[in-house]
Design a protein around this motif. Sequence first.
Motif, short mmCIF file in Angstrom:
data_model
loop_
_atom_site.label_atom_id
_atom_site.label_comp_id
_atom_site.label_asym_id
_atom_site.label_seq_id
_atom_site.Cartn_x
_atom_site.Cartn_y
_atom_site.Cartn_z
N TRP A 64 0.83 -1.20 0.00
CA TRP A 64 0.00 0.00 0.00
C TRP A 64 0.87 1.26 0.00
CZ3 TRP A 64 -4.90 0.38 -1.25
CH2 TRP A 64 -5.74 -0.72 -1.07
N LEU A 65 1.86 1.28 0.88
CA LEU A 65 2.72 2.46 0.96
C LEU A 65 3.57 2.62 -0.29
CD1 LEU A 65 3.91 2.40 4.69
CD2 LEU A 65 2.08 3.74 3.64
N ALA A 66 3.99 1.51 -0.89
CA ALA A 66 4.78 1.60 -2.12
C ALA A 66 3.96 2.19 -3.27
CB ALA A 66 5.31 0.21 -2.49
N THR A 67 2.72 1.76 -3.40
CA THR A 67 1.87 2.30 -4.47
C THR A 67 1.51 3.76 -4.19
OG1 THR A 67 -0.09 1.38 -3.35
CG2 THR A 67 0.93 0.06 -5.09
N LEU A 68 1.31 4.12 -2.93
CA LEU A 68 1.05 5.52 -2.60
C LEU A 68 2.24 6.40 -2.95
CD1 LEU A 68 -0.68 7.74 -1.32
CD2 LEU A 68 0.22 7.06 0.92
N LYS A 69 3.44 5.91 -2.67
CA LYS A 69 4.65 6.65 -3.04
C LYS A 69 4.75 6.83 -4.55
CE LYS A 69 9.71 6.44 -2.72
NZ LYS A 69 10.87 5.64 -2.23
N ASN A 70 4.47 5.76 -5.30
CA ASN A 70 4.49 5.87 -6.76
C ASN A 70 3.48 6.90 -7.26
OD1 ASN A 70 6.49 3.95 -7.03
ND2 ASN A 70 5.08 2.26 -7.41
N SER A 71 2.28 6.89 -6.69
CA SER A 71 1.25 7.84 -7.11
C SER A 71 1.67 9.27 -6.83
CB SER A 71 -0.08 7.54 -6.40
OG SER A 71 -0.64 6.34 -6.87
N LEU A 72 2.28 9.50 -5.67
CA LEU A 72 2.72 10.85 -5.34
C LEU A 72 3.85 11.32 -6.25
CD1 LEU A 72 2.65 10.70 -1.43
CD2 LEU A 72 1.02 11.84 -2.94
N ILE A 73 4.78 10.42 -6.56
CA ILE A 73 5.88 10.80 -7.46
C ILE A 73 5.35 11.11 -8.86
CG2 ILE A 73 7.97 9.96 -8.60
CD1 ILE A 73 8.58 8.36 -6.07
N VAL A 74 4.56 10.20 -9.39
CA VAL A 74 4.02 10.40 -10.74
C VAL A 74 3.13 11.63 -10.79
CG1 VAL A 74 2.52 9.42 -12.51
CG2 VAL A 74 4.18 7.96 -11.34
N GLY A 75 2.25 11.78 -9.79
CA GLY A 75 1.34 12.91 -9.78
C GLY A 75 2.05 14.25 -9.66
N THR A 76 3.08 14.31 -8.81
CA THR A 76 3.79 15.58 -8.62
C THR A 76 4.56 15.97 -9.87
OG1 THR A 76 4.01 15.12 -6.24
CG2 THR A 76 5.49 16.76 -7.20
N VAL A 77 5.33 15.04 -10.43
CA VAL A 77 6.12 15.37 -11.62
C VAL A 77 5.21 15.67 -12.81
CG1 VAL A 77 7.88 14.53 -13.21
CG2 VAL A 77 8.03 13.96 -10.79
N ALA A 78 4.17 14.87 -13.00
CA ALA A 78 3.24 15.11 -14.11
C ALA A 78 2.52 16.44 -13.94
CB ALA A 78 2.23 13.97 -14.21
N THR A 79 2.18 16.80 -12.71
CA THR A 79 1.51 18.09 -12.47
C THR A 79 2.41 19.26 -12.81
OG1 THR A 79 0.10 17.14 -10.75
CG2 THR A 79 0.43 19.53 -10.71
N ILE A 80 3.67 19.19 -12.38
CA ILE A 80 4.61 20.27 -12.69
C ILE A 80 4.77 20.42 -14.20
CG2 ILE A 80 7.00 21.03 -12.48
CD1 ILE A 80 7.06 19.66 -9.74
N ALA A 81 4.99 19.30 -14.90
CA ALA A 81 5.18 19.36 -16.35
C ALA A 81 3.91 19.84 -17.05
CB ALA A 81 5.59 17.98 -16.87
N ALA A 82 2.75 19.31 -16.64
CA ALA A 82 1.49 19.71 -17.28
C ALA A 82 1.17 21.17 -17.00
CB ALA A 82 0.36 18.82 -16.76
N THR A 83 1.49 21.66 -15.81
CA THR A 83 1.22 23.06 -15.48
C THR A 83 2.07 23.99 -16.33
OG1 THR A 83 0.64 22.45 -13.21
CG2 THR A 83 1.17 24.76 -13.63
N VAL A 84 3.34 23.68 -16.49
CA VAL A 84 4.22 24.51 -17.32
C VAL A 84 3.76 24.49 -18.78
CG1 VAL A 84 6.57 24.80 -18.18
CG2 VAL A 84 6.19 24.24 -15.78
N LEU A 85 3.53 23.30 -19.32
CA LEU A 85 3.13 23.19 -20.72
C LEU A 85 1.75 23.81 -20.97
CD1 LEU A 85 4.32 19.53 -21.45
CD2 LEU A 85 5.45 21.66 -22.11
N GLY A 86 0.81 23.52 -20.10
CA GLY A 86 -0.54 24.06 -20.28
C GLY A 86 -0.59 25.57 -20.14
N THR A 87 0.17 26.13 -19.20
CA THR A 87 0.19 27.58 -19.02
C THR A 87 0.81 28.28 -20.23
OG1 THR A 87 0.34 27.33 -16.61
CG2 THR A 87 0.99 29.45 -17.55
N LEU A 88 1.91 27.75 -20.73
CA LEU A 88 2.55 28.35 -21.90
C LEU A 88 1.65 28.24 -23.13
CD1 LEU A 88 6.24 27.14 -21.45
CD2 LEU A 88 5.27 29.38 -20.91
#
Length: 280
Positions: A64-88
Motif C-alpha cells: 500500500w505504501l509503495a503504491t502511494l509513493k508511486n502515485s505521489l511521485i508520478v502525480g507531482t512530476v506530471a503536475t509540474i510538467a502539465a502546469t508549465v506546458l498548459g500555461t505556456l
Amino acid sequence: MQYRHQIALARTLRHLFGAAMVLFLLAPLAAVVPLSFSAGSFLSYPLPGLSLRWYETVFLDGPWLATLKNSLIVGTVATIAATVLGTLAAYAFARRDLPMPTAVLGFLIAPMIVPPVISGLGMYFLLAWLGLTSTMAGVIVAHTVLAAPFVLITVTATLQGFDMSLLRAAASLGASPTKAFLTIVVPVITPGIVAGALFAFMTSFDEVVVTLFLAGPAQRTLPLKMFEGLRDNIEPSILAMATFLMVIAAMTLIVSVVLMKKNTRNLGGRLGRAMAETGE
C-alpha cells in the motif's frame, strides 16, 4: 409584495435543489467512511464493531505504501510538467498569433475527449517503440499528456479577462518578454494556474486505464492497486485508503480556495509593484 414572495420562493427552491444534489453526490461517500472502521472482514451494515485494524493494514503494509509513493511521485512530476506546458500553451492562445488556433486547440485537448482505452492503447504502442513501457518515465509522460489539457482550459479561461495592453506598456518601459510574463501575467493568472495544477494532479492521481497499459509491477499506482483489490478481493482496507484520500482531497481543496481568495485580495498591490519593476 407578491413579486417579492415569488423571488423568495424561487430562491428557496433553488437552495433546496442545490442541497438535494449535494446530498445525492456525498451520501455514497459518507456511507464508505463508517465501513472503513468496521471490525469485521466484510462490507456490511450494521457494523459488527469499530476498529482501526484496516488503517493499520494500509499504513503498515508495504504494498500500500509503495503504491502511494508511486502515485505521489508520478502525480507531482506530471503536475509540474502539465502546469508549465498548459500555461505556456494558454498564453500562446491568448496572444492570438497562432495559425489555425481552433484546429490546434482541438488537437491539444484531444486527450480529454478520446476514450481512455484508445489513449492507453495508442500510448502503449508509442512508448513501446521508444522503450518507455514499464518505466516510471513512461507513466509520467502519459499522465502529463492526460493532465495538460485541464491546465490549458483553466488558464485559457483565466486569460480571457487579461488586458494585453499591460504587456505593451511593460515593453515600452524596457521589460523583456520573459520578465513581463513573469511579473505581470503570472501574478494575474495565479488562481487559474493553481486550479489547473489541482485538476492536473487529481487527473493523474485517479488515472487507472492508461496506467494499466503502461505500468509494470514496480510502477503500480494507488488507484491501480485499489482497482485490483476490488476485482480480486473486496476488503475494508480499500475503504480505509479511500477515506484517507477523501480527507486529503478535502484539505487540498480548502487550502487552494484560501490561497486563491488571498491572491485576489492582493492582486491590485502586486500589479502595481510589477509595473514599477518593469520600469526599472
